[in-house]
Scaffold this motif. Sequence first.
Motif, PDB file in Angstrom:
ATOM      1  N   LEU A 175      27.875  -5.622   5.518  1.00 25.95           N
ATOM      2  CA  LEU A 175      28.871  -5.035   4.629  1.00 25.95           C
ATOM      3  C   LEU A 175      28.211  -4.468   3.365  1.00 25.95           C
ATOM      4  CD1 LEU A 175      31.934  -4.581   4.411  1.00 25.95           C
ATOM      5  CD2 LEU A 175      32.085  -6.778   3.244  1.00 25.95           C
ATOM      6  N   ILE A 176      27.274  -5.188   2.804  1.00 27.05           N
ATOM      7  CA  ILE A 176      26.536  -4.700   1.630  1.00 27.05           C
ATOM      8  C   ILE A 176      25.798  -3.411   1.988  1.00 27.05           C
ATOM      9  CG2 ILE A 176      24.604  -5.194   0.071  1.00 27.05           C
ATOM     10  CD1 ILE A 176      25.476  -8.227   0.377  1.00 27.05           C
ATOM     11  N   ASP A 177      25.148  -3.397   3.138  1.00 30.39           N
ATOM     12  CA  ASP A 177      24.412  -2.224   3.580  1.00 30.39           C
ATOM     13  C   ASP A 177      25.340  -1.022   3.743  1.00 30.39           C
ATOM     14  OD1 ASP A 177      21.947  -0.981   4.471  1.00 30.39           O
ATOM     15  OD2 ASP A 177      22.773  -1.052   6.500  1.00 30.39           O
ATOM     16  N   GLU A 178      26.464  -1.219   4.369  1.00 28.35           N
ATOM     17  CA  GLU A 178      27.410  -0.126   4.594  1.00 28.35           C
ATOM     18  C   GLU A 178      27.974   0.411   3.284  1.00 28.35           C
ATOM     19  OE1 GLU A 178      29.041  -1.739   8.914  1.00 28.35           O
ATOM     20  OE2 GLU A 178      30.326  -1.920   7.151  1.00 28.35           O
ATOM     21  N   VAL A 179      28.407  -0.478   2.418  1.00 29.91           N
ATOM     22  CA  VAL A 179      29.036  -0.045   1.171  1.00 29.91           C
ATOM     23  C   VAL A 179      28.005   0.602   0.247  1.00 29.91           C
ATOM     24  CG1 VAL A 179      30.259  -0.815  -0.898  1.00 29.91           C
ATOM     25  CG2 VAL A 179      30.975  -1.633   1.354  1.00 29.91           C
ATOM     26  N   HIS A 180      26.805   0.062   0.187  1.00 26.23           N
ATOM     27  CA  HIS A 180      25.806   0.698  -0.679  1.00 26.23           C
ATOM     28  C   HIS A 180      25.463   2.094  -0.157  1.00 26.23           C
ATOM     29  CE1 HIS A 180      21.895   0.496   1.464  1.00 26.23           C
ATOM     30  NE2 HIS A 180      21.410   1.126   0.404  1.00 26.23           N
ATOM     31  N   ASP A 231      16.466   6.497   6.883  1.00 32.10           N
ATOM     32  CA  ASP A 231      17.044   6.499   8.236  1.00 32.10           C
ATOM     33  C   ASP A 231      18.201   5.509   8.319  1.00 32.10           C
ATOM     34  OD1 ASP A 231      15.181   8.370   9.060  1.00 32.10           O
ATOM     35  OD2 ASP A 231      13.887   6.900  10.068  1.00 32.10           O
ATOM     36  N   GLY A 232      18.044   4.356   7.685  1.00 30.84           N
ATOM     37  CA  GLY A 232      19.087   3.331   7.699  1.00 30.84           C
ATOM     38  C   GLY A 232      20.328   3.741   6.931  1.00 30.84           C
ATOM     39  N   SER A 288       0.848  -1.197   0.000  1.00 28.97           N
ATOM     40  CA  SER A 288       0.000   0.000   0.000  1.00 28.97           C
ATOM     41  C   SER A 288       0.882   1.245   0.000  1.00 28.97           C
ATOM     42  CB  SER A 288      -0.896   0.015   1.244  1.00 28.97           C
ATOM     43  OG  SER A 288      -0.095   0.236   2.404  1.00 28.97           O
ATOM     44  N   LYS A 289       0.272   2.399  -0.271  1.00 28.46           N
ATOM     45  CA  LYS A 289       1.011   3.662  -0.247  1.00 28.46           C
ATOM     46  C   LYS A 289       1.631   3.904   1.124  1.00 28.46           C
ATOM     47  CE  LYS A 289      -1.575   6.110  -3.813  1.00 28.46           C
ATOM     48  NZ  LYS A 289      -2.426   7.250  -4.122  1.00 28.46           N
ATOM     49  N   GLU A 290       0.906   3.556   2.166  1.00 27.54           N
ATOM     50  CA  GLU A 290       1.392   3.752   3.526  1.00 27.54           C
ATOM     51  C   GLU A 290       2.600   2.850   3.805  1.00 27.54           C
ATOM     52  OE1 GLU A 290      -1.913   3.107   2.816  1.00 27.54           O
ATOM     53  OE2 GLU A 290      -2.563   5.196   3.016  1.00 27.54           O
ATOM     54  N   GLU A 291       2.524   1.606   3.379  1.00 31.30           N
ATOM     55  CA  GLU A 291       3.648   0.683   3.573  1.00 31.30           C
ATOM     56  C   GLU A 291       4.879   1.152   2.796  1.00 31.30           C
ATOM     57  OE1 GLU A 291       1.472  -3.626   4.194  1.00 31.30           O
ATOM     58  OE2 GLU A 291       1.424  -2.704   2.197  1.00 31.30           O
ATOM     59  N   ILE A 292       4.661   1.645   1.599  1.00 31.76           N
ATOM     60  CA  ILE A 292       5.773   2.163   0.787  1.00 31.76           C
ATOM     61  C   ILE A 292       6.379   3.387   1.456  1.00 31.76           C
ATOM     62  CG2 ILE A 292       6.349   3.277  -1.410  1.00 31.76           C
ATOM     63  CD1 ILE A 292       4.324   1.298  -2.725  1.00 31.76           C
ATOM     64  N   ALA A 293       5.555   4.280   1.967  1.00 33.32           N
ATOM     65  CA  ALA A 293       6.059   5.484   2.652  1.00 33.32           C
ATOM     66  C   ALA A 293       6.866   5.092   3.890  1.00 33.32           C
ATOM     67  CB  ALA A 293       4.905   6.404   3.028  1.00 33.32           C
ATOM     68  N   ARG A 294       6.378   4.139   4.670  1.00 34.20           N
ATOM     69  CA  ARG A 294       7.119   3.678   5.854  1.00 34.20           C
ATOM     70  C   ARG A 294       8.457   3.065   5.450  1.00 34.20           C
ATOM     71  NH1 ARG A 294       2.111   2.122   7.740  1.00 34.20           N
ATOM     72  NH2 ARG A 294       2.385  -0.024   7.062  1.00 34.20           N
ATOM     73  N   ALA A 295       8.451   2.250   4.398  1.00 38.66           N
ATOM     74  CA  ALA A 295       9.679   1.612   3.927  1.00 38.66           C
ATOM     75  C   ALA A 295      10.676   2.660   3.427  1.00 38.66           C
ATOM     76  CB  ALA A 295       9.368   0.601   2.828  1.00 38.66           C
ATOM     77  N   HIS A 296      10.176   3.681   2.749  1.00 35.13           N
ATOM     78  CA  HIS A 296      11.031   4.759   2.238  1.00 35.13           C
ATOM     79  C   HIS A 296      11.719   5.485   3.395  1.00 35.13           C
ATOM     80  CE1 HIS A 296      12.315   8.104  -0.309  1.00 35.13           C
ATOM     81  NE2 HIS A 296      11.675   8.937   0.492  1.00 35.13           N
ATOM     82  N   HIS A 297      10.962   5.860   4.403  1.00 32.94           N
ATOM     83  CA  HIS A 297      11.531   6.583   5.539  1.00 32.94           C
ATOM     84  C   HIS A 297      12.498   5.703   6.340  1.00 32.94           C
ATOM     85  CE1 HIS A 297       9.310  10.195   4.760  1.00 32.94           C
ATOM     86  NE2 HIS A 297       8.176   9.505   4.703  1.00 32.94           N
ATOM     87  N   SER A 305      19.166  -9.735  15.757  1.00 32.44           N
ATOM     88  CA  SER A 305      17.971  -8.920  15.533  1.00 32.44           C
ATOM     89  C   SER A 305      18.184  -7.888  14.424  1.00 32.44           C
ATOM     90  CB  SER A 305      17.586  -8.201  16.828  1.00 32.44           C
ATOM     91  OG  SER A 305      18.644  -7.336  17.218  1.00 32.44           O
ATOM     92  N   TRP A 306      19.424  -7.644  14.013  1.00 39.29           N
ATOM     93  CA  TRP A 306      19.698  -6.582  13.048  1.00 39.29           C
ATOM     94  C   TRP A 306      19.549  -7.073  11.613  1.00 39.29           C
ATOM     95  CZ3 TRP A 306      22.863  -5.966   8.891  1.00 39.29           C
ATOM     96  CH2 TRP A 306      22.886  -4.688   8.335  1.00 39.29           C
ATOM     97  N   ILE A 307      18.810  -6.321  10.833  1.00 43.59           N
ATOM     98  CA  ILE A 307      18.790  -6.460   9.378  1.00 43.59           C
ATOM     99  C   ILE A 307      18.535  -5.062   8.821  1.00 43.59           C
ATOM    100  CG2 ILE A 307      18.082  -8.877   9.204  1.00 43.59           C
ATOM    101  CD1 ILE A 307      15.255  -7.873   8.568  1.00 43.59           C
ATOM    102  N   PRO A 308      19.027  -4.777   7.622  1.00 42.23           N
ATOM    103  CA  PRO A 308      18.770  -3.449   7.066  1.00 42.23           C
ATOM    104  C   PRO A 308      17.294  -3.280   6.681  1.00 42.23           C
ATOM    105  CG  PRO A 308      19.994  -4.811   5.490  1.00 42.23           C
ATOM    106  CD  PRO A 308      19.869  -5.601   6.751  1.00 42.23           C
ATOM    107  N   ALA A 309      16.852  -2.044   6.615  1.00 45.86           N
ATOM    108  CA  ALA A 309      15.454  -1.746   6.313  1.00 45.86           C
ATOM    109  C   ALA A 309      15.022  -2.276   4.954  1.00 45.86           C
ATOM    110  CB  ALA A 309      15.216  -0.235   6.378  1.00 45.86           C
TER     111      ALA A 309
END
Length: 183
Positions: free
Chosen positions: A100-105, A21-22, A8-17, A70-74
Amino acid sequence: MLILMYASKEEIARAHHAYLDGIGDAQGRIREHLRETGGPEADGSIESLRGIGQWFLEHLPETAEPMPTSWIPAWWNPQSPPSGDGVDTHSPVTRQQLRLIDEVHAYVAEVVMTHANKAQWVVYKGRRKNIRFGTTVIQLTKRRQFYPKSLVYKAALNEVLLDKPVEAALFYDVVRQYISDAG
């Protein structure tokens, strides 16, 4: 990866933010990670991507570094745990490789945002049948986007899963070309 083409638009907006942040968190983590490992200087220059690419490829096979489970990127699908977590998974990368992928990207994105004149973060729109629909990308020009996550993730998959050699200058070459094309 997180697939939003039917969200949904709301889910996409939450994922974007959450993604944005990540990015900031990952940019801080990569600098710390580079200091801890004696890596290259992350000065935000396009040229620095040569050293970052080499460092990335050297550290990608390492899996001994402990990571909180518990950690995974958004941008990662939480329903698909990374490999090595003690559960059946189809994920080709471990939690350490994901970090490492998250940091480098995030660093590649920082370089692009710094050097491409009109670059901005946007939510990709288009046809819902497009796998990129709803994802956060860098808009370079009206019709040109840049996908830092895809660039780094694909390099990791080629190296780790497919055992295909990746050129250390890949990030430098691709970013330089995109920035040049964006004018």
